[in-house]
Design an enzyme around this catalytic site. Structure first.
Site: not given
Length: 259
Positions: A143, A154
């Site tokens: 990501s 995250y």
């Protein structure tokens, strides 16, 4: 581009029931691959069945456990005889909130969700790729959120995926195993059949999520989210022989925001 890039290739796609993973698995099958759709959602078999005329199989496994990862890879080898490509698609932020608002259990859950499935799957597939000869390819879905707000755990997990990608590529390059990653940015996708946050978002969390969405959008040069296809295509390019001399790379696919 060869429309049958994956003819005679055995491809395992994790997180294949929804979102980017679903798109990747279906297109890989359409391009001739023998595809194992892996997900912990039992409707993954329904998704695999959408690949009309393709040679596919579905396997239900919890990739947040090592046992799940090992069983998935063993199933693929039993079903098709080998694994040429592993695409690790499991992951995704569960909650959006300022870091100081995360509870310890929430932090653990984010790491378990967005780092451990990739780490476990890479470890589980390597013995099969080494044993079969001829190498293989691992594509990790990372990501660009290694820089972003409201999802620090995250971000840390995906930073780990990037480090894993580069280290594995260096360690196994001489064994003809390529390891690469795509780093998607914000992506428009249909509503999830299984939400990431089973508890649901509070009103405050919805505010924090909207703040993150605004930051993601404004950070891109193109000022928009991508389509699913705009993520699927680069992932499958990296998985294909067209990218045969690319390894250890993390490709940002985020409209100019490299994270």
């Amino acid at each position: 581009m060869n429309a049958q890039r994956f003819a005679n290739k055995v491809i395992v796609v994790t997180g294949a029931a929804q979102g980017i993973g679903r798109g990747v698995a279906l297109r890989a099958a359409a391009e001739g691959g023998k595809v194992v759709f892996v997900d912990r959602a039992d409707f993954v078999a329904e998704v695999a069945g959408e690949a009309i005329g393709a040679d596919t199989a579905a396997f239900v496994a919890d990739m947040e456990t090592y046992e799940g990862a090992a069983r998935a890879m063993a199933f693929a080898v039993e079903r098709f005889g080998r694994i040429d490509v592993l695409i690790n698609g499991v992951g995704g932020a569960i909650r959006m909130r300022p870091f100081h608002e995360f509870e310890a259990a929430h932090i653990d859950a984010e790491i378990r969700r967005s780092l451990m499935p990739t780490l476990y799957a890479c470890h589980a597939v390597l013995p099969h790729m080494l044993k079969q000869g001829g190498g293989g390819t691992i594509v990790n879905v990372s990501s660009n959120a290694t820089r972003g707000i409201r999802r620090v755990p995250y971000s840390a997990a995906k930073g780990g995926v990037n480090a894993l990608t580069q280290s594995l590529a260096m360690e196994y390059g001489e064994r003809n195993i390529r390891v690469v990653a795509a780093a998607p940015g914000g992506t428009e996708a249909p509503p999830r059949r299984v939400p990431r946050n089973a508890d649901g978002d509070s009103d405050q969390e919805k505010v924090w999520t909207s703040e993150a969405v605004r930051q993601v959008t404004e950070s891109t040069f193109l000022k928009r989210y991508s389509t699913l296809e705009e993520q699927v295509a680069p992932i499958l390019f990296l998985a294909s022989d067209e990218a045969a001399y690319i390894t250890g790379a993390v490709l940002p696919v985020a409209g100019g925001d490299n994270g």
